[in-house]
Each structure stands twice: as C-alpha cells, then as structure tokens.
Design an enzyme around this catalytic site. Sequence first.
Site, PDB file in Angstrom:
ATOM      1  N   ASP A  67       0.839  -1.204   0.000  1.00  0.00           N
ATOM      2  CA  ASP A  67       0.000   0.000   0.000  1.00  0.00           C
ATOM      3  C   ASP A  67       0.876   1.257   0.000  1.00  0.00           C
ATOM      4  OD1 ASP A  67       0.843  -0.153   2.620  1.00  0.00           O
ATOM      5  OD2 ASP A  67      -1.152   0.043   3.519  1.00  0.00           O
ATOM      6  N   SER A  68       2.198   1.078   0.020  1.00  0.00           N
ATOM      7  CA  SER A  68       3.117   2.198  -0.221  1.00  0.00           C
ATOM      8  C   SER A  68       2.812   2.850  -1.558  1.00  0.00           C
ATOM      9  CB  SER A  68       4.577   1.715  -0.190  1.00  0.00           C
ATOM     10  OG  SER A  68       4.748   0.590  -1.042  1.00  0.00           O
TER      11      SER A  68
ATOM     12  N   ASP B 151      -1.019  -6.083  -0.061  1.00  0.00           N
ATOM     13  CA  ASP B 151      -1.297  -5.431   1.230  1.00  0.00           C
ATOM     14  C   ASP B 151      -2.799  -5.211   1.416  1.00  0.00           C
ATOM     15  OD1 ASP B 151       0.769  -4.920   2.978  1.00  0.00           O
ATOM     16  OD2 ASP B 151       1.381  -3.067   1.980  1.00  0.00           O
TER      17      ASP B 151
ATOM     18  N   LYS C 245      -0.835  -9.289   3.233  1.00  0.00           N
ATOM     19  CA  LYS C 245      -0.064  -8.758   4.360  1.00  0.00           C
ATOM     20  C   LYS C 245      -0.953  -7.789   5.122  1.00  0.00           C
ATOM     21  CE  LYS C 245       3.504  -5.734   3.864  1.00  0.00           C
ATOM     22  NZ  LYS C 245       2.976  -4.564   4.612  1.00  0.00           N
TER      23      LYS C 245
ATOM     24  N   GLU D 154      -0.972  -5.182   8.843  1.00  0.00           N
ATOM     25  CA  GLU D 154      -0.149  -4.531   9.861  1.00  0.00           C
ATOM     26  C   GLU D 154      -0.758  -4.713  11.245  1.00  0.00           C
ATOM     27  OE1 GLU D 154       0.513  -0.421   8.899  1.00  0.00           O
ATOM     28  OE2 GLU D 154       1.194  -0.893   6.863  1.00  0.00           O
TER      29      GLU D 154
ATOM     30  N   GLU E 250       9.602  -3.634  10.407  1.00  0.00           N
ATOM     31  CA  GLU E 250       9.937  -2.344   9.783  1.00  0.00           C
ATOM     32  C   GLU E 250      10.373  -1.322  10.820  1.00  0.00           C
ATOM     33  OE1 GLU E 250       7.048  -0.678   7.064  1.00  0.00           O
ATOM     34  OE2 GLU E 250       8.192   1.189   6.872  1.00  0.00           O
TER      35      GLU E 250
HETATM   36  O1  KIV Z   1       3.570  -0.999   1.624  1.00  0.00           O
HETATM   37  C1  KIV Z   1       4.722  -1.444   1.534  1.00  0.00           C
HETATM   38  O2  KIV Z   1       5.403  -1.290   0.518  1.00  0.00           O
HETATM   39  C2  KIV Z   1       5.257  -2.170   2.686  1.00  0.00           C
HETATM   40  C3  KIV Z   1       6.732  -2.412   2.715  1.00  0.00           C
HETATM   41  C4  KIV Z   1       7.462  -1.160   2.930  1.00  0.00           C
HETATM   42  C5  KIV Z   1       7.092  -3.453   3.698  1.00  0.00           C
HETATM   43  O3  KIV Z   1       4.532  -2.486   3.574  1.00  0.00           O
END
Ligand code: KIV
Length: 271
Positions: free
Chosen positions: A50-51, A89, A119, A121, A188
Amino acid sequence: MPPAATSKITTPVLRQRKGSGDKIVSVTAYDVTFARLADRAGVDIVLVGDSLGMVFQGQGSTIPVTLDEMIYHCRAAVRGVARAHVVGDLPFMSYQASLEDGVRSAGRLMKEGGVESVKLEGGVECAELIRRLVAVGIPVMGHVGLTPQSLHQLGGFKVQGRSEDEARRIRAGADAVAQAGAYAIVLEGIPGALAGEITRTVPIPTIGIGAGPSCDGQVLVMHDLLGLDPGWAPRFVRRYAEIGNEVERAFAAYAADVRSGQFPGPDESYS
Ligand code: KIV
C-alpha cells in the site's frame, strides 16, 4: 545473470528458508512491467504494497488507499510474475473494523487481485484475524514495528522499539502473529538488535526494512532502490540505480529533439 528462475516460490518454500541462511529477497511492484523485471531478476517475493499510495499516487501516507485500488494494482502486477510469490497489502480500514471485514477483504484481494497471500499490519490485536484467514486458506504475512497505517498514532514515520516498553510490545506482537499462523513477518523501522532478537525467537522468517542485517530477508520499496525519486534518500535505503535522473534526461532529450525538428527522422517515418 539472475538465479535459475525455475521453481515457483510458495509459502512453504519461504517458511523453509527460516534459519537456512538462504535470504529471502523482496521488493515492491505495482504494475506488470516492474513486477516482470523483479521476477526475471530472481526476486523471491513481489509485494504489491500500500506504499503505492505514496510512491504511485503521490499521497502523504498509505491511509487513503482503498481495497479497490489495491485490487487494481495487484491484478496488474501478478500478470508479470511467473516464479516469485506475490503478496498484496490489505489497506487501512479494510480489516480493522471486524473479523468479517478482514476475511472478506483478504478474500477479494486473492480472488479479484490474484495475489497468493495477504499482508496486514499489527501485532497481538491481529492474531484472531490471522487465525481466521489461515483457517480459510489465505496465507498471511504479518508486519510489526513501524506500521505506516498507524502513522498518526506513532507520531510520524519514526523508528519504533527504542524504549523497553515499545520493544516488549513489538516482541509480543511478532510472537502473536507467528503463533496465529502467519508464514512470515515484516519487521519495519526497528533497531537491528531488536530485529535480531525477534528473528532468533520466532519460528517464521522475518523480512526487514530498516531493521538491520539479522533478518531472514529484506524488502525495499522499488522507487527507493531504483532512485526513482532523486530527492528521497532515507538511511535504511541503498540505491542500486539512479533511474529518476536517467528518465528525466531521456524526457528532456526527447523534448529537445521534437522542438528542434530532429525527431522523428527519416528512419522513424513511414514512406
Ligand atoms: O507498503 C509497503 O510497501 C510495505 C513495505 C514497505 C514493507 O509495507
């Protein structure tokens, strides 16, 4: 030459890497072109992170990213990948409100986005959801430490786990995520010593970003390692290219050629 890109990387393959010394290599990608390049280069995990809210959409955080946007990017990225494992994510508020939300969102990311695992958080508070997801056949990668979706609670993009209280919370979170059945966990923005301690303790691979060299693997945002944003250079990033400067140079050369009448030339025109 890239390593032999033959056998598919699955979650059992990734779990077996734990403690083997065979480091897991992960990079983000948000479209077919870069996902294909990462896969061809022999990267083990392509993370559709989600970056993308920050590096692709230009927002100040990952918080505004929606599930539909994640599905769109996942669908594009998976088309470029043959060997790597593809993780998507779960964006902010697609899994926090209820277990049912979490299961449905993860299901959509797999079913519509085509990713092979999700993934999310969080630590102890996510354990129950991870258990549910694993029970319905959705592999989960955890993520503790500096969790960008909690930016406003953490007070910024700051290294976490420097105080004993914070370190205890992160350790407990990593343990809970592993015990709930996650196949790997991102650490992280935490001190290298804490990441080393967690890596020695949890039975699943740890994948670090800004967490020092002791993790079982590393992940970086592709824009950072490629130097796509020349003005951005956080301490934990190593830049392996300066693509941003090169792209700008190419655009400027093209503009100059168009303006001077040198493009297109005879070889670039049809008779
Ligand atoms: O969103 C993302 O790219 C991430 C990585 C930085 C681990 O969660």
